[in-house]
Scaffold this motif. Sequence first.
Motif, PDB file in Angstrom:
ATOM      1  N   ASP A 122       0.855  -1.185   0.000  1.00 33.75           N
ATOM      2  CA  ASP A 122       0.000   0.000   0.000  1.00 33.75           C
ATOM      3  C   ASP A 122       0.890   1.233   0.000  1.00 33.75           C
ATOM      4  O   ASP A 122       1.692   1.431   0.920  1.00 33.75           O
ATOM      5  CB  ASP A 122      -0.912  -0.023   1.239  1.00 33.75           C
ATOM      6  N   LEU A 123       0.760   2.058  -1.032  1.00 33.03           N
ATOM      7  CA  LEU A 123       1.593   3.256  -1.163  1.00 33.03           C
ATOM      8  C   LEU A 123       0.837   4.495  -0.694  1.00 33.03           C
ATOM      9  O   LEU A 123      -0.279   4.739  -1.131  1.00 33.03           O
ATOM     10  CB  LEU A 123       2.020   3.430  -2.622  1.00 33.03           C
ATOM     11  N   GLY A 124       1.468   5.273   0.190  1.00 37.63           N
ATOM     12  CA  GLY A 124       0.803   6.440   0.756  1.00 37.63           C
ATOM     13  C   GLY A 124      -0.289   6.007   1.718  1.00 37.63           C
ATOM     14  O   GLY A 124      -1.430   6.449   1.619  1.00 37.63           O
ATOM     15  N   THR A 125       0.060   5.188   2.680  1.00 41.46           N
ATOM     16  CA  THR A 125      -0.939   4.480   3.497  1.00 41.46           C
ATOM     17  C   THR A 125      -1.760   5.384   4.412  1.00 41.46           C
ATOM     18  O   THR A 125      -2.888   5.043   4.770  1.00 41.46           O
ATOM     19  CB  THR A 125      -0.258   3.364   4.309  1.00 41.46           C
ATOM     20  N   GLY A 126      -1.219   6.546   4.824  1.00 41.71           N
ATOM     21  CA  GLY A 126      -1.983   7.434   5.705  1.00 41.71           C
ATOM     22  C   GLY A 126      -2.340   6.760   7.019  1.00 41.71           C
ATOM     23  O   GLY A 126      -1.472   6.290   7.759  1.00 41.71           O
ATOM     24  N   ASN A 190      -4.072   5.012  -2.842  1.00 39.49           N
ATOM     25  CA  ASN A 190      -4.976   6.153  -2.965  1.00 39.49           C
ATOM     26  C   ASN A 190      -4.094   7.397  -2.855  1.00 39.49           C
ATOM     27  O   ASN A 190      -4.006   8.015  -1.803  1.00 39.49           O
ATOM     28  CB  ASN A 190      -6.035   6.125  -1.860  1.00 39.49           C
ATOM     29  N   PRO A 191      -3.418   7.752  -3.964  1.00 38.60           N
ATOM     30  CA  PRO A 191      -2.433   8.832  -3.915  1.00 38.60           C
ATOM     31  C   PRO A 191      -3.092  10.206  -4.037  1.00 38.60           C
ATOM     32  O   PRO A 191      -4.295  10.300  -4.315  1.00 38.60           O
ATOM     33  CB  PRO A 191      -1.577   8.547  -5.153  1.00 38.60           C
ATOM     34  N   LEU A 241      -1.957  -3.790 -10.285  1.00 37.59           N
ATOM     35  CA  LEU A 241      -1.865  -2.428  -9.732  1.00 37.59           C
ATOM     36  C   LEU A 241      -3.275  -1.865  -9.684  1.00 37.59           C
ATOM     37  O   LEU A 241      -4.007  -1.911 -10.676  1.00 37.59           O
ATOM     38  CB  LEU A 241      -0.987  -1.545 -10.616  1.00 37.59           C
ATOM     39  N   LEU A 242      -3.661  -1.348  -8.529  1.00 35.42           N
ATOM     40  CA  LEU A 242      -5.017  -0.846  -8.332  1.00 35.42           C
ATOM     41  C   LEU A 242      -4.928   0.548  -7.716  1.00 35.42           C
ATOM     42  O   LEU A 242      -4.412   0.727  -6.622  1.00 35.42           O
ATOM     43  CB  LEU A 242      -5.785  -1.793  -7.401  1.00 35.42           C
TER      44      LEU A 242
END
Length: 285
Positions: A122-126, A190-191, A241-242
């Motif tokens: 997960d990229l940019g997980t917050g 969710n960038p 990739l989603l």
Amino acid sequence: MADCNPNCNTVAALLLAGGQRLRQSGIGSARLDAALLLMAVSGLGKTQLITHDRDLLPAEQCAQYFKLIERRASGEPAAYLLGWRDFWTLTLKVTPDVLIPRPDTEILVEAALQHDFKSVLDLGTGSGAIILALKKERPLCTACAVDKSEAALAAARENARLNGSLEVEFLAGSWFEPLGGRLFDLIVSNPPYIAPGDRHLTQNGLNFEPQSALVAADNGYADLREIIAAAPEHLTDGGYLLLEHGNTQHEITAQMMSKRGFTDIVGIKDYQGWVRCTQGRYYHH
């Protein structure tokens, strides 16, 4: 601000006054928000708001409640005032350091769970909303999450602990930077995807949320483009990739995926019928 007085310190009167103040400010969820804020201040549960509606609350609780009502009336999101937000089957701690998890992002989780995967990034997980929801549903998978904000990672780690000590590896850095040559079956993100100066940034409390997690250069596409460009180097053969994006960004996002060599590209609609996620698959030829 509404006054705390003998005629406005019963549970019922406080709910009525708070709801009216929020409605006057144009808050669509006025009744619900008033109830949640009163529950937070008083310690009463949802049922007790009804069964104890004639109970008197202490003056200090009344004053605290109306301060929160005024902050909500000014547009400050209820989730920040409460300190939590429900997402998927989780209750997540949220702070002004992280985006507030939204129901539309559950669409991404639903889409991800259509696939078999042993590893997920997960990229940019917050707050950790996406990766923790996936780990909760697929406890045997290897889960990793990246964020450049140390404050966000602290919130995400706390959320992992609060939701059953979910085992997720949290790494600090920008997108794929801290991962070396690691590969994953599934990459989700969710960038930031809102263009600088977009009018939506002043609506629905977005001005209270971290702008670095919302705004991207190149008319909102800079981070989507960067992720798409680098993702194949971190996907297993046939990996997915989603990406979540704005409701008008599917076509260009799909084009970027196609040019990078992704196949099986599809758009996924949200509950209002907008295409809010784009998915692609990558094969190493």
